[in-house]
Design a protein around this motif. Structure first.
Motif, PDB file in Angstrom:
ATOM      1  N   SER A 160      -0.404   8.853  -2.683  1.00 53.47           N
ATOM      2  CA  SER A 160      -1.342   9.446  -3.633  1.00 53.47           C
ATOM      3  C   SER A 160      -2.601   9.991  -2.985  1.00 53.47           C
ATOM      4  N   GLN A 161      -2.714   9.921  -1.655  1.00 52.89           N
ATOM      5  CA  GLN A 161      -3.972  10.376  -1.059  1.00 52.89           C
ATOM      6  C   GLN A 161      -4.123  11.879  -1.151  1.00 52.89           C
ATOM      7  N   PHE A 203       0.833  -1.194   0.000  1.00 54.83           N
ATOM      8  CA  PHE A 203       0.000   0.000   0.000  1.00 54.83           C
ATOM      9  C   PHE A 203       0.871   1.249   0.000  1.00 54.83           C
ATOM     10  N   THR A 204       0.507   2.227  -0.815  1.00 59.87           N
ATOM     11  CA  THR A 204       1.250   3.485  -0.793  1.00 59.87           C
ATOM     12  C   THR A 204       0.311   4.608  -0.393  1.00 59.87           C
ATOM     13  N   ARG A 205       0.742   5.353   0.596  1.00 57.12           N
ATOM     14  CA  ARG A 205      -0.120   6.403   1.124  1.00 57.12           C
ATOM     15  C   ARG A 205       0.053   7.693   0.324  1.00 57.12           C
ATOM     16  N   GLU A 219      -6.496  13.627  -4.139  1.00 59.92           N
ATOM     17  CA  GLU A 219      -7.961  13.512  -4.272  1.00 59.92           C
ATOM     18  C   GLU A 219      -8.568  14.840  -4.697  1.00 59.92           C
TER      19      GLU A 219
END
Lengths: 257, 278, 310
Positions: free
Chosen positions: A253-254, A249-251, A257
């Motif tokens: 790109s959050q 999981f890579t955080r 949004e």
């Protein structure tokens, strides 16, 4: 080097009329003798359907399939099945629940009228790292990894040249997956097998295979190989997305949004 | 954070069968604040039974014992059935592996969510509907109104799992237990679902217990990781310190995964020592 | 050191049966049967059912020994007619001065024969029709299942009546009539099971070994359908006994003077107010045997049917 499997412009269609879905669309693949070839994609990409079409479980609507230099007959004959065998994804569903390991392994031998069953069964079990104590057990007495070993033994007992592997480790724990991958690698070296491995996990495919095709919606997206993937040389953004997902999981790109 | 949200001390789950007693969980202790805790282990390690025991969902003939099992100061082992029912689905909820089996096939997704909401919050139909649609939008379903009126078999796996998360979060819980929430999903869909889960947990300040067999995924998603084997916690460590794991079991779990960057041939096989579980 | 040289202890039967590493096909099968038996014996009601059914079989086998009088020839019509139960006639006598107890004991043979013949005829037919229809599919399925539907559309007793009327009364024709009307539900069950089995990977795996359709059906599909069909047949036994008795009662089954339980009730019906035992005793026998089969069927379902198991 000669081709072991040659698929030209294969099309597989399910349903008709408005429900018509091309599960595999204009797919071409060439696997060399002794090679280990990967098909990567997500569910619905048609990667498993390609395997099922090769062994006659799914109907080919167009294109041609040749194995060992000969076009495959329809329906497939016994000679075909002693050349090509398949290992299924779910080790819980691929073994008959009311048959012992012994019965499961002796069935292909009696279908092909091969003698010397005792020796062959013992050898096949030994090959996949299961001792003679497993021979008369029922599937429910085995763990997932052991079941998959039995399924591999069943595929190998007819001494095929090609093994089609349909997500052979995705129903297993990561630790058991390593054992099965090692087993497959050893068996290929020992028996000179040709593999076609289908998986959604790029890491598994690059571990076991040299060349691979990335599939999506029944079409080939990209044909590449493990060294190029490792170097990050990908032509399509979809392959990059798959690679990203494989790493965890890579955080990052959050924020987009 | 002052007092932790969830305190578990010496949790034991045992199943009394005709053939003898099977101990699934054998003395697990941890405290959870408003953070993301991962529980990792192979199948049979007791990770799922730990999650179920906290929610009081241990199937019969299982027996749950603990020196301490409290949620926000409420003793879960002594709470009445009614109290537990209010907590479950209200302030603590669970997302299971496969949405196909956890959604009711004969009710629309919207109707199920409204029912879940109104079982715990006093609200009118219109208010519940609005809240439900908001929640469906919060899990980034493209057309919430359409998904609202669909039946579970009409949505894809990823949509179903998002709807499931929406349903579980509609009551604004304080604790979410997710048991392999993404292992039935495609890898790219898995990323989306995790991202949604991650944002919601962060925004709402929930506590999350993420149960999975995938150490790589858990360590990249959670703050802290518990590694379980044979019903016991082998090691507890911060997700970032995974490379510094001391326990051979944790290291074995890490090393047996093939890596894109290339891995050794053959892969190192996980060594299991039954003595660890003693 | 002495420990290691002592001869290995011979395992007990129980240990041998529950061994998780059986050494032969036979041991694996027996071990499996033993576990099923253990879970069956854990159910007291099922044991009651088994006890009744085994009792019926024993009574049928040893009828000649158990009966105190002749089941056919009556006693003195003037003094021994319609006697209440007594030390001489345990369950009383009927209007022909025959001992009811002896007639019931001999009647168990007829009941058992009906039950066994129906099972032997109807079960294989249902199993074959259902598995072939389910596995082959297409027009074969359509034809076979429409035929099944036609048989299902008739009420069972009425169809049996029609057959008996056409073939003439008698216990053999009654059995044929019942067998013909009782296979369709088994075909339905077998087909439904087959539909779920045929898509499974283990069937695909045998297809990939080159197995013929007949081999797949006979060796891989049927054994899996067998258990639910056996359960259903056992549960149906009660109904079959009742239909046989019903045909006997209507005078279309076993003919006098054979001691069929339904015919015995019919004969006792004129005297039911004054001489209650004549009709009641065979009624109780039918009741007990039907109950026995139902309890046995329920118990078998818990053991054999994986879906009913928890």
């Amino acid at each position: 080097m000669t081709a072991m499997i040659e698929i030209e412009k294969l099309t597989v269609v399910f349903g008709s009329g408005s429900l018509r879905v091309a599960a595999v669309d204009d797919f071409t693949m060439r696997v060399d003798r002794g090679e280990s070839f990967g098909l990567v994609g997500e569910s619905g990409s048609g990667k498993s359907t390609v395997l099922r079409a090769v062994c006659g479980l799914a109907p080919a609507a167009g294109g041609s399939i040749a194995v060992d230099g000969k076009p495959v007959p329809t329906p497939r004959d016994r000679a075909f099945y002693s050349t090509v065998q398949m290992v299924f994804q779910d080790p819980y569903g691929s073994l008959h629940p009311r048959q012992t390991v012994d019965q499961i392994l002796s069935e292909p031998l009696s279908i092909h009228r091969l003698g010397d069953q005792d020796r062959r069964i013992a050898a096949a079990l030994g090959d996949v790292g299961l001792g003679p104590s497993f021979r008369f057990r029922y599937p429910h007495q085995l763990s997932g990894g052991q079941r998959q070993r039995v399924a591999i033994a069943r595929a190998l007992i007819l001494e095929p040249k090609v093994l089609l592997l349909d997500e052979p480790t995705s129903a297993l724990d990561a630790s058991v997956q390593a054992e099965i991958l090692n087993l497959l690698e050893r068996l290929r070296a020992e028996h000179g097998l040709t593999y076609v491995l289908v998986s959604h996990d790029l890491a598994v495919v690059t571990h076991l295979c040299g060349r691979l095709i990335v599939m999506r919606n029944g079409k080939a997206v990209e044909e590449t190989d493990a060294p190029r993937l490792r170097a990050g040389e990908t032509a399509s953004p979809y392959t990059r997305e798959l690679m990203q997902a494989t790493r965890g999981f890579t955080r990052a790109s959050q924020t987009t949004e | 954070m002052s007092a932790p949200l969830l305190e578990v001390d010496n949790l034991r789950v045992s199943f009394h069968l005709r053939t003898g007693t099977v101990e699934a969980v054998r003395g697990v202790s941890f405290a959870l604040g408003r953070e993301r805790l991962g529980i990792v282990g192979e199948s049979g390690s007791g990770k799922s039974q730990t999650g179920r025991a906290i929610l009081g969902l241990t199937p019969p003939p299982g027996e749950v014992r603990a020196d301490r099992l409290t949620f926000d100061g409420i003793d879960l082992l002594k709470a009445s059935k009614r109290q537990l029912r209010d907590l479950r689905g209200g302030r603590m909820t669970m997302v299971m592996q496969d949405p196909k089996y956890s959604l009711n096939p004969v009710m629309t997704i919207g109707a199920q969510m409204i029912e879940a909401y109104r079982a715990h919050v006093r609200a009118g139909k219109a208010e519940a509907r609005e809240k439900t649609l908001d929640m469906l939008a919060a899990v980034k379903l493209r057309d919430p109104a359409r998904v609202f009126s669909l039946y579970p078999h009409e949505v894809s796996g990823g949509m179903g799992q998002r709807a499931m998360i929406a349903m579980m979060l509609v009551t604004d819980p304080d604790l979410l237990i997710a048991d392999e929430p993404t292992s039935a999903l495609d890898v790219t869909v898995q990323q989306e679902v995790l991202r949604i889960l991650d944002n919601l947990v962060a925004e709402r300040g929930m506590g999350l217990i993420f149960i999975s067999h995938d150490l790589r995924l858990v360590s990249s998603f959670c703050d802290r990781v518990l590694v379980m084997y044979g019903g016991k916690v082998m090691e507890e460590l911060a997700a970032g310190d995974l490379d510094a794991a001391r326990h051979p079991y944790t290291r074995g779990l890490m090393n047996c995964l093939p890596a894109l960057e290339g891995s050794s041939h053959p892969l190192p096989v996980l060594e299991r020592d039954p003595a660890w579980a003693q | 050191m002495a420990e290691t040289h002592s001869p290995a202890r011979r395992p007990t039967w129980r240990e041998w049966l529950t061994d998780t590493e059986p050494a032969s096909r036979g041991q694996a099968r027996l071990g499996r049967a033993y576990l099923a038996w253990r879970s069956f014996t854990g159910n007291p009601l099922a044991m009651v059912g088994l006890f009744i059914v085994v009792g019926l079989v024993l009574v049928a086998i040893f009828a000649d020994v158990l009966a105190t009088h002749s089941p056919i020839a009556g006693g003195d019509l003037r003094t021994e007619r319609l006697k209440p139960p007594s030390a001489e006639f345990w369950l009383g006598t009927d209007h022909q001065a025959r001992d009811i107890y002896s007639r019931l004991v001999h009647g168990s043979r007829l009941t058992l024969m009906v039950v066994m013949l129906v099972a032997v005829i109807a079960m294989p037919v249902g199993l074959i029709v259902g598995t072939v229809a389910g596995y082959v599919g297409g027009w074969v399925d359509a034809v076979l299942m429409r035929v099944t539907d036609i048989f299902l559309a008739f009420p069972r007793l009425i169809l049996a009546l029609a057959f008996v009327a056409a073939l003439g009364p008698g216990i053999e024709n009654a059995i044929i009539a019942i067998a013909i009307t009782s296979w369709p539900p088994y075909a339905r069950i077998a087909r439904a099971e087959t539909l779920t089995i045929r898509k499974s990977d283990f069937i695909a795996a045998v297809r990939l070994q080159g197995a013929s359709t007949a081999r797949i059906i006979a060796r891989h599909v049927m054994p899996l359908c067998m258990s639910s069909v056996i359960v259903r047949v056992t549960l149906d036994m009660a109904g079959i006994i009742l239909i046989a008795a019903g045909l006997g009662f209507l005078g279309l089954g076993a003919q006098p003077p054979s001691p069929e339980w339904g015919a015995m009730i019919a004969a006792g019906r004129q005297h039911i107010i004054d001489f209650w035992w004549v009709a009641t005793m065979p009624g109780i026998a039918i009741f007990i045997v039907s109950l026995g089969f139902n309890l046995l069927g329920d118990g078998l379902r818990d053991v054999l049917d994986p879906k009913a198991a928890k």
